[in-house]
Design a protein around this motif. Structure first.
Motif, PDB file in Angstrom:
ATOM      1  N   ASN A   1       0.853  -1.187   0.000  1.00  0.00           N
ATOM      2  CA  ASN A   1       0.000   0.000   0.000  1.00  0.00           C
ATOM      3  C   ASN A   1       0.887   1.234   0.000  1.00  0.00           C
ATOM      4  O   ASN A   1       1.712   1.395   0.880  1.00  0.00           O
ATOM      5  CB  ASN A   1      -0.883   0.037   1.241  1.00  0.00           C
ATOM      6  N   GLN A   2       0.734   2.050  -0.992  1.00  0.00           N
ATOM      7  CA  GLN A   2       1.565   3.239  -1.081  1.00  0.00           C
ATOM      8  C   GLN A   2       0.721   4.491  -0.956  1.00  0.00           C
ATOM      9  O   GLN A   2      -0.398   4.570  -1.483  1.00  0.00           O
ATOM     10  CB  GLN A   2       2.310   3.275  -2.435  1.00  0.00           C
ATOM     11  N   LYS A   3       1.219   5.448  -0.210  1.00  0.00           N
ATOM     12  CA  LYS A   3       0.612   6.784  -0.156  1.00  0.00           C
ATOM     13  C   LYS A   3       1.734   7.761  -0.444  1.00  0.00           C
ATOM     14  O   LYS A   3       2.509   8.087   0.440  1.00  0.00           O
ATOM     15  CB  LYS A   3       0.032   7.065   1.236  1.00  0.00           C
ATOM     16  N   ILE A   4       1.830   8.137  -1.709  1.00  0.00           N
ATOM     17  CA  ILE A   4       2.972   8.932  -2.133  1.00  0.00           C
ATOM     18  C   ILE A   4       2.521  10.366  -2.416  1.00  0.00           C
ATOM     19  O   ILE A   4       1.574  10.599  -3.167  1.00  0.00           O
ATOM     20  CB  ILE A   4       3.593   8.338  -3.414  1.00  0.00           C
ATOM     21  N   ALA A   5       3.218  11.293  -1.756  1.00  0.00           N
ATOM     22  CA  ALA A   5       2.941  12.704  -2.042  1.00  0.00           C
ATOM     23  C   ALA A   5       3.791  13.124  -3.229  1.00  0.00           C
ATOM     24  O   ALA A   5       4.934  12.687  -3.350  1.00  0.00           O
ATOM     25  CB  ALA A   5       3.283  13.537  -0.820  1.00  0.00           C
ATOM     26  N   PHE A   6       3.226  13.932  -4.128  1.00  0.00           N
ATOM     27  CA  PHE A   6       4.024  14.309  -5.296  1.00  0.00           C
ATOM     28  C   PHE A   6       3.735  15.721  -5.766  1.00  0.00           C
ATOM     29  O   PHE A   6       2.706  16.309  -5.452  1.00  0.00           O
ATOM     30  CB  PHE A   6       3.796  13.312  -6.442  1.00  0.00           C
ATOM     31  N   ASN A   7       4.704  16.252  -6.449  1.00  0.00           N
ATOM     32  CA  ASN A   7       4.534  17.510  -7.158  1.00  0.00           C
ATOM     33  C   ASN A   7       5.000  17.292  -8.576  1.00  0.00           C
ATOM     34  O   ASN A   7       6.023  16.644  -8.791  1.00  0.00           O
ATOM     35  CB  ASN A   7       5.411  18.610  -6.544  1.00  0.00           C
ATOM     36  N   ILE A   8       4.246  17.840  -9.530  1.00  0.00           N
ATOM     37  CA  ILE A   8       4.696  17.753 -10.924  1.00  0.00           C
ATOM     38  C   ILE A   8       4.645  19.142 -11.530  1.00  0.00           C
ATOM     39  O   ILE A   8       3.704  19.903 -11.311  1.00  0.00           O
ATOM     40  CB  ILE A   8       3.791  16.822 -11.755  1.00  0.00           C
ATOM     41  N   LYS A   9       5.674  19.449 -12.273  1.00  0.00           N
ATOM     42  CA  LYS A   9       5.700  20.726 -12.977  1.00  0.00           C
ATOM     43  C   LYS A   9       6.207  20.411 -14.371  1.00  0.00           C
ATOM     44  O   LYS A   9       7.255  19.811 -14.526  1.00  0.00           O
ATOM     45  CB  LYS A   9       6.685  21.645 -12.268  1.00  0.00           C
ATOM     46  N   SER A  10       5.455  20.791 -15.357  1.00  0.00           N
ATOM     47  CA  SER A  10       5.857  20.460 -16.720  1.00  0.00           C
ATOM     48  C   SER A  10       5.784  21.702 -17.592  1.00  0.00           C
ATOM     49  O   SER A  10       4.756  22.373 -17.648  1.00  0.00           O
ATOM     50  CB  SER A  10       4.922  19.365 -17.247  1.00  0.00           C
TER      51      SER A  10
ATOM     52  N   ILE B   1       7.660   7.163  -0.408  1.00  0.00           N
ATOM     53  CA  ILE B   1       7.546   5.838  -1.025  1.00  0.00           C
ATOM     54  C   ILE B   1       7.923   4.827   0.053  1.00  0.00           C
ATOM     55  O   ILE B   1       8.990   4.906   0.655  1.00  0.00           O
ATOM     56  CB  ILE B   1       8.503   5.704  -2.224  1.00  0.00           C
ATOM     57  N   GLN B   2       7.028   3.897   0.301  1.00  0.00           N
ATOM     58  CA  GLN B   2       7.268   2.923   1.366  1.00  0.00           C
ATOM     59  C   GLN B   2       8.001   1.695   0.829  1.00  0.00           C
ATOM     60  O   GLN B   2       7.603   1.113  -0.165  1.00  0.00           O
ATOM     61  CB  GLN B   2       5.944   2.460   1.989  1.00  0.00           C
ATOM     62  N   LEU B   3       9.099   1.331   1.501  1.00  0.00           N
ATOM     63  CA  LEU B   3       9.762   0.066   1.172  1.00  0.00           C
ATOM     64  C   LEU B   3       9.778  -0.757   2.453  1.00  0.00           C
ATOM     65  O   LEU B   3      10.699  -0.675   3.248  1.00  0.00           O
ATOM     66  CB  LEU B   3      11.199   0.306   0.695  1.00  0.00           C
ATOM     67  N   ASP B   4       8.737  -1.507   2.650  1.00  0.00           N
ATOM     68  CA  ASP B   4       8.548  -2.249   3.905  1.00  0.00           C
ATOM     69  C   ASP B   4       8.705  -1.302   5.086  1.00  0.00           C
ATOM     70  O   ASP B   4       7.938  -0.372   5.219  1.00  0.00           O
ATOM     71  CB  ASP B   4       9.513  -3.433   3.982  1.00  0.00           C
ATOM     72  N   GLN B   5       9.731  -1.505   5.907  1.00  0.00           N
ATOM     73  CA  GLN B   5       9.910  -0.650   7.089  1.00  0.00           C
ATOM     74  C   GLN B   5      10.555   0.686   6.737  1.00  0.00           C
ATOM     75  O   GLN B   5      10.562   1.597   7.537  1.00  0.00           O
ATOM     76  CB  GLN B   5      10.787  -1.360   8.132  1.00  0.00           C
ATOM     77  N   GLY B   6      11.111   0.770   5.566  1.00  0.00           N
ATOM     78  CA  GLY B   6      11.839   1.975   5.196  1.00  0.00           C
ATOM     79  C   GLY B   6      11.022   2.884   4.291  1.00  0.00           C
ATOM     80  O   GLY B   6       9.917   2.547   3.874  1.00  0.00           O
ATOM     81  N   SER B   7      11.568   4.054   4.019  1.00  0.00           N
ATOM     82  CA  SER B   7      10.875   4.961   3.120  1.00  0.00           C
ATOM     83  C   SER B   7      11.878   5.668   2.230  1.00  0.00           C
ATOM     84  O   SER B   7      13.058   5.785   2.574  1.00  0.00           O
ATOM     85  CB  SER B   7      10.077   5.988   3.914  1.00  0.00           C
TER      86      SER B   7
END
Lengths: 685, 199
Positions: free
Chosen positions: A104-113, A127-133
Motif C-alpha cells: 500500500n503506497q501513499k505517495i505525495a508528489f509535485n509535478i511541474k511540466s 515511497i514505502q519500502l517495507d519498514q523503510g521509506s
C-alpha cells in the motif's frame, strides 16, 4: 514508467475538466482501455478554486503494461492543478494505490511540466519500502537532468524486492545465493544528460550488514559501515573518490578474519576509468586497520586484469599484523604459531611476472610457541625479487635459538636477486664456539620449492655446555667439524662430510647426517656414527658407573631418531684389537653391567668374589640392534646359552660376564641404565 | 588323467597361494587392530570400536571355504607367517603423535559433531561445511585441520618405518582410513566414493 502513467492520468483529467466549465463536477467514466492502460471504475471529481483546479481521480483497478502491472484502489489527487498553454502543474499531489509487490503506497508528489522549455520537475515523497521509506526528486531541463534519492531505514532485501522486475535474473540469483542484507540510510545526488549519467554523489550509513557466499569463503555479520562516493563521468572518462569505514561486526574473507568492533577498518581511494580503452587506475588507496596497520597503494589495470601494483605498508604492531594478515595464510606450517612483536615498513612493486618486495624491521622479536626457534631484537632490511635488480639485505639481532640451541647475536649482509639470496659469510656464535656459514645460497623454485646450501665450519663447542641442552648427561669434550656442504631441499637437510666430536680422549665421527622435516610433526634424523679409542676410565668416571680402564671402539650405524628419540640403530661397542690399553674392571662396574644385562644387582658383593675390588679382562663388548622398541643384544662372542659381555684375561683375578637376554625391551633398557647411574652402587664388605 | 588333474590343480593352487602370500605380506588384520587401538585412544571411549568383520577376514574365510584340501594344507603352512606378522605401534615417536592428536581431538570434536569437519576417504580430515563454523573460529579450524593431517601423515609413515617397512605407508593409511570411518560416532560425516555421507 510510473511517472509517465501519472502524467497520462493528469492529462486525461485536465481534458475532462475543461469541457465542463462549472465549479464542481463529478464524472463517472467507468472503464477506459488503451494499448498501454486499462482502467476500471474510473471516477473523476473536479473543484474549481481560486488557485486553480483541485482534481481527484479514483479507479478500482489500473492495469498498466509490464513490468508495473496491476494497481488497485488507485486514488490520485491534485490540490492545485494548473493547465496553461504547454504548462502543467500539479502541486500537493497525492497518489494512493496498492500493488502486489509494492504494498500500500501513499505517495505525495509535485509535478511541474513546461513542454516548451523542455523543463519537467517531479517530486515523490514517502515511497514505502517495507519498514523503510524513500523520497525522490527529479528535474529535467533540455536534456540535462538531476535527481536526488533519499532513503531511510531501507532494507536491501526490500529494495531488491521493489526493483526486482527491473534487475536481470542472474544478478537476482547471485544476490539470493549470497544471502546479502543490510539496512541503509542513503542520500544520492545524480546528474545526467539524456540517458547518460554525468555525476553521482552517494553518502550512506549501512548497518546490520550480513552476507555469506554459498561456499562459506566470504561472510560478514552485523557489520556497520559508512560510505562516501563521488563519481564524475565525462565522455569516456570516469573518475571517483570513495571512503569506506567499517567499525562494527565481523567479517571473513578466506583466510582473513577481522573483528571490526575490535579494530575498525578504513579504506579510501581515488580512481579513474577510461571506457574507450578499458584502462583504470586507482591511486591513493589508503587502508588502515585501527592504528596498527596502514597501507597506501596505487593500482593500474585493464578490464579485469591488474597490470601494476605499488604498495607501501606500515605496521607499528607486528603482533596484530601477524595475527590478522600473515598467520591465516600458513596454517599448520612451522611459522603458524609465533609470538611476534615489533614494527615494520614494507613496500611491494608488482607487474605481471615481476615483483620486488622490501621490508624494514625494527625491534622485531619472534618466538615459536613450541620453542623450536626464536630471534630477539631483529633489526635491518631485507627483500626479495624475481628480477635482476639486486636488493641488499642487512640484518642484525641480539640473540636467537634453534631447536634448544642458543645462538648469539650476529649480523648478516646478503643480496637478494632473481629468486635467490646469497651471502659469502655468516658467523653464528653457538655457546663458546661458532658455526660459520660460507657461500650460502637460498633459492625458491616454483616446482622444486625452497632449497638452500652452504659450506660450514664448526669451531669447537664445549660438550659440557652443549650436552645438557640436548638432554644428555654432562659430557666433557669438544664438538667441531669441517662440513663441505650442508644443503636443504624437499624438507630435508643433508650434511656432507663429517662432524668430529672429541669425547673421552677419543674421537667420534658423525657422517651421513640427514634431517627430515626439522620443524615438522615428526622430525627424522639419520646418521652413521663411528667411535674410536674412547678412554673407558674417563667414560666410566663421568657416568659414575664404577671403574673400567682400557680403550673402546664402537659404531652406531643406521641411526634414526624420530622426534629426537632413538628408534632404530645398529650399535656395537668393543675393546679394539690394537692398543687396547691396560684393562681392569671394578666390582661395581661388573655389577652394573650385569644389571644392564638383566642379571641381579650386587651379585659379587657376597661370597668369594666380593673379596676382590677389581678384575682384569681381555675384551669387553656389547652390541644392540634396536628395532621396534626391542634391542637385540649381543656381546663379543657367543657363550653357552648366551654371549660374553666381558671376557677375563691377563693377570688374575679375572672375570667373565655373560649375558643371556637376547631381546631386551628398549624402554626397559633405558630405565635400567638410568637406575644404574642413579644407584649408589653395591656395598663391599 | 588323474595325475594331470592333480597337477593342474596344484599349479593353480600354487599360483593362487602366491597371490595369497602377497596379500599376507602386509599384516592387514594386525594393522586394523593397531589402528583401532590408536583411534580408540585418540577419540576416547565415546566412540567404542565396533567389532565389524573386516574385508580381509571376510575374503580369507570365503577363500578357505572354497579351497581344495591340498590348498588349505599349503595355506596352513604359509599362515604361521601371517599370524606372526605384527605391527608395533609402541614407539616414543608414535606415542608423542598420539598424545598430540588426542589433545587436539578435544578441540576438533565439536566440529565433527556439527558436520563442519568430515573424514576423507584417504584417512585425513577436511573442512566440509565452512558455514557451520562461526567466523571467528574459521582460521582456528583451518589450523586444526592442517595440523591434524600433518600428524596423521606422520603417523602412517612412522608406523611403516618403525616396523621396518616404509613401503607399507600407503597400506597403513588405507587401513586407518577405513577404521577412522568405521569408528566414527553417529552423526559424523565421511567421504565415500567422492560424496559425503553421514554416519
Amino acid at each position: 514508467m510510473l511517472t509517465r502513467t501519472l502524467v497520462l492520468l493528469v492529462l486525461l483529467l485536465v481534458a475532462t475538466s475543461q469541457l465542463h466549465a462549472i465549479e464542481q463536477a463529478a464524472i463517472q467514466i467507468g472503464s477506459w482501455s488503451s494499448e498501454q492502460v486499462d482502467i476500471t471504475d474510473l471516477q473523476v471529481e473536479v473543484n474549481l478554486q481560486s488557485t486553480g483546479l483541485a482534481v481527484t481521480a479514483t479507479a478500482k483497478q489500473l492495469q498498466l503494461t509490464a513490468p508495473v502491472g496491476l494497481l488497485k484502489n488507485v486514488r490520485l489527487r491534485c490540490e492545485t492543478l494548473r493547465w496553461l498553454s504547454g504548462q502543467i502543474d500539479c502541486q500537493s499531489g497525492q497518489l494512493d494505490f496498492s500493488h502486489a509487490l509494492w504494498g500500500n503506497q501513499k505517495i505525495a508528489f509535485n509535478i511541474k511540466s513546461r513542454a516548451e522549455e523542455e523543463n519537467y520537475q517531479l517530486t515523490l515523497t514517502g515511497i514505502q519500502l517495507d519498514q523503510g521509506s524513500m523520497d525522490f526528486q527529479a528535474d529535467y531541463q533540455q536534456g540535462q537532468w538531476q535527481a536526488q534519492v533519499a532513503g531511510e531505514n531501507v532494507a536491501l532485501n526490500s529494495l531488491v524486492k521493489f526493483i526486482g522486475p527491473y534487475v536481470n535474473e542472474k544478478q537476482l540469483e547471485l544476490l539470493s545465493q549470497w544471502n546479502i542484507n543490510a539496512l541503509m540510510d542513503i542520500d544520492a545526488e545524480l546528474t545526467g544528460n539524456q540517458t547518460r549519467l554525468a555525476s553521482a554523489k552517494v553518502s550512506g550509513k549501512l548497518r546490520d550488514i550480513m552476507f555469506a557466499d554459498p561456499s562459506g569463503s566470504y561472510a560478514g555479520e552485523a557489520l556497520a559501515a559508512q560510505i562516501q562516493l563521488a563519481l564524475q563521468i565525462e565522455n569516456d572518462h570516469w573518475s571517483w573518490q570513495k571512503t569506506l569505514t567499517i567499525d562494527k561486526g565481523q567479517t571473513y574473507f578466506e583466510p582473513i578474519f577481522l573483528d571490526l568492533a575490535e579494530h575498525s577498518v578504513t579504506l579510501s581511494s581515488e580512481g579513474q576509468f577510461n571506457n574507450a580503452n578499458k584502462t583504470w587506475q586507482i591511486n591513493d588507496v589508503e587502508f588502515s586497520q585501527s592504528t596498527s596497520i596502514s597501507a597506501n597503494a596505487e593500482l593500474n589495470g585493464k578490464a579485469t586484469q591488474l597490470t601494476h601494483l605499488q604498495m607501501d605498508l606500515r605496521s607499528t604492531d607486528l603482533a596484530q599484523l601477524y595475527k590478522d594478515w600473515l598467520q591465516p595464510f600458513i596454517p599448520g606450517s612451522s611459522l603458524s604459531h609465533l609470538q611476534t612483536s615489533g614494527e615494520l615498513t614494507a613496500s611491494l612493486q608488482w607487474q605481471p611476472e615481476q615483483y620486488l618486495f622490501q621490508m624494514n624491521l625494527q625491534s622485531v622479536t619472534i618466538v615459536d610457541d613450541a620453542g623450536r626457534f626464536a630471534i630477539d631484537n631483529l633489526e635491518g632490511k631485507l627483500g626479495w625479487t624475481n628480477q635482476e635488480s639486486v636488493i641488499p639485505i642487512d640484518l642484525r639481532w641480539n640473540s636467537a635459538s634453534i631447536l634448544s640451541l642458543p645462538l648469539g647475536g650476529s649480523t648478516l649482509q646478503a643480496e637478494a636477486s632473481q629468486n635467490q639470496i646469497q651471502f659469502s659469510n655468516l658467523s653464528l656464535p653457538i655457546l663458546d664456539g661458532a658455526l660459520s656459514l660460507n657461500d650460502f645460497q637460498l633459492s625458491l623454485d616454483e616446482e622444486q620449492g625452497r632449497s638452500w646450501q652452504f659450506e660450514g665450519l664448526l669451531s669447537p663447542i664445549s660438550m659440557d655446555q652443549l650436552s645438557p641442552l640436548l638432554g644428555w648427561p654432562t659430557l666433557q669434550g669438544k664438538l667441531s667439524g669441517m662440513i663441505p656442504k650442508v644443503s636443504y631441499a624437499d624438507e630435508e637437510i643433508t650434511v656432507d662430510g663429517a662432524l668430529l666430536l672429541k669425547l673421552f680422549d677419543g674421537t667420534t665421527v658423525i657422517r651421513d647426517l640427514r634431517l627430515q622435516q626439522p620443524f615438522g610433526s615428526l622430525p627424522q634424523l639419520y646418521a652413521n656414527i663411528d667411535i674410536n679409542r674412547l678412554d673407558l676410565q674417563t667414560l666410566t668416571n663421568t657416568f659414575d658407573f664404577g671403574n673400567i680402564s682400557g680403550k673402546l671402539d664402537g659404531r652406531i650405524h643406521n641411526l634414526r631418531l624420530s622426534n629426537w628419540q632413538p628408534v632404530q640403530f645398529d650399535a656395537l661397542f668393543e675393546t679394539p684389537e690394537e692398543d687396547p690399553g691396560r684393562r681392569r674392571i671394578s666390582q661395581r662396574a661388573v655389577n652394573n653391567l650385569s644389571q644392564i644385562g638383566g642379571g641381579p644387582a650386587a651379585i659379587l658383593s657376597r661370597g668369594f668374589m666380593g673379596l676382590f675390588e677389581d678384575f682384569s679382562y681381555s675384551k669387553i663388548g656389547l652390541s644392540c640392534r634396536l628395532m621396534n622398541s626391542v634391542c637385540q643384544m649381543g656381546g663379543i662372542e657367543p657363550a653357552e646359552q648366551g654371549y660374553y659381555i666381558v671376557k677375563g684375561g691377563g693377570l688374575p683375578p679375572w672375570i667373565n660376564v655373560i649375558g643371556y637376554n637376547r631381546e631386551v625391551d628398549w624402554p626397559e633398557l633405558i630405565a635400567r641404565l638410568k637406575a644404574v647411574s642413579q644407584s649408589d652402587g653395591p656395598v663391599i664388605q | 588323467m588323474g595325475l594331470l588333474k592333480w597337477l593342474t590343480g596344484t599349479t593353480a593352487g600354487l599360483m593362487l597361494i602366491s597371490c595369497v602370500t602377497i596379500n599376507i605380506y602386509f599384516p592387514a588384520a594386525a594393522a586394523e587392530k593397531a589402528a583401532d587401538r590408536i583411534i580408540e585412544d585418540v577419540w576416547g571411549r565415546e566412540n567404542p570400536t565396533q567389532p565389524q568383520p573386516t574385508e580381509s577376514e571376510d575374503s580369507t574365510s570365503a577363500l578357505k571355504q572354497n579351497m581344495p584340501l591340498a590348498m588349505q594344507v599349503l595355506n596352513w603352512l604359509v599362515s604361521p607367517a601371517q599370524a606372526e606378522a605384527n605391527l608395533n605401534i609402541n614407539s616414543p615417536a608414535i606415542n608423542a603423535l598420539q598424545a598430540k592428536m588426542k589433545q587436539r581431538h578435544e578441540k576438533l570434536h565439536p566440529f565433527y559433531q556439527t558436520g563442519a569437519v568430515g573424514l576423507t576417504s584417504n584417512g585425513l580430515i577436511t573442512l566440509r561445511d565452512a558455514s557451520a563454523v562461526p567466523l571467528k573460529d574459521r582460521n582456528t579450524v583451518n589450523t586444526l585441520i592442517a595440523e591434524e593431517n600433518q600428524d596423521r601423515n606422520a603417523l602412517y609413515a612412522e608406523i611403516a618405518r618403525a616396523n621396518g617397512h616404509p613401503e607399507w605407508e600407503s597400506d597403513i593409511q588405507e587401513t586407518f582410513a577405513r577404521r577412522w570411518i568405521s569408528n566414527a560416532a553417529k552423526g559424523w560425516w565421511y567421504q565415500q566414493g567422492g560424496s559425503w555421507k553421514q554416519k
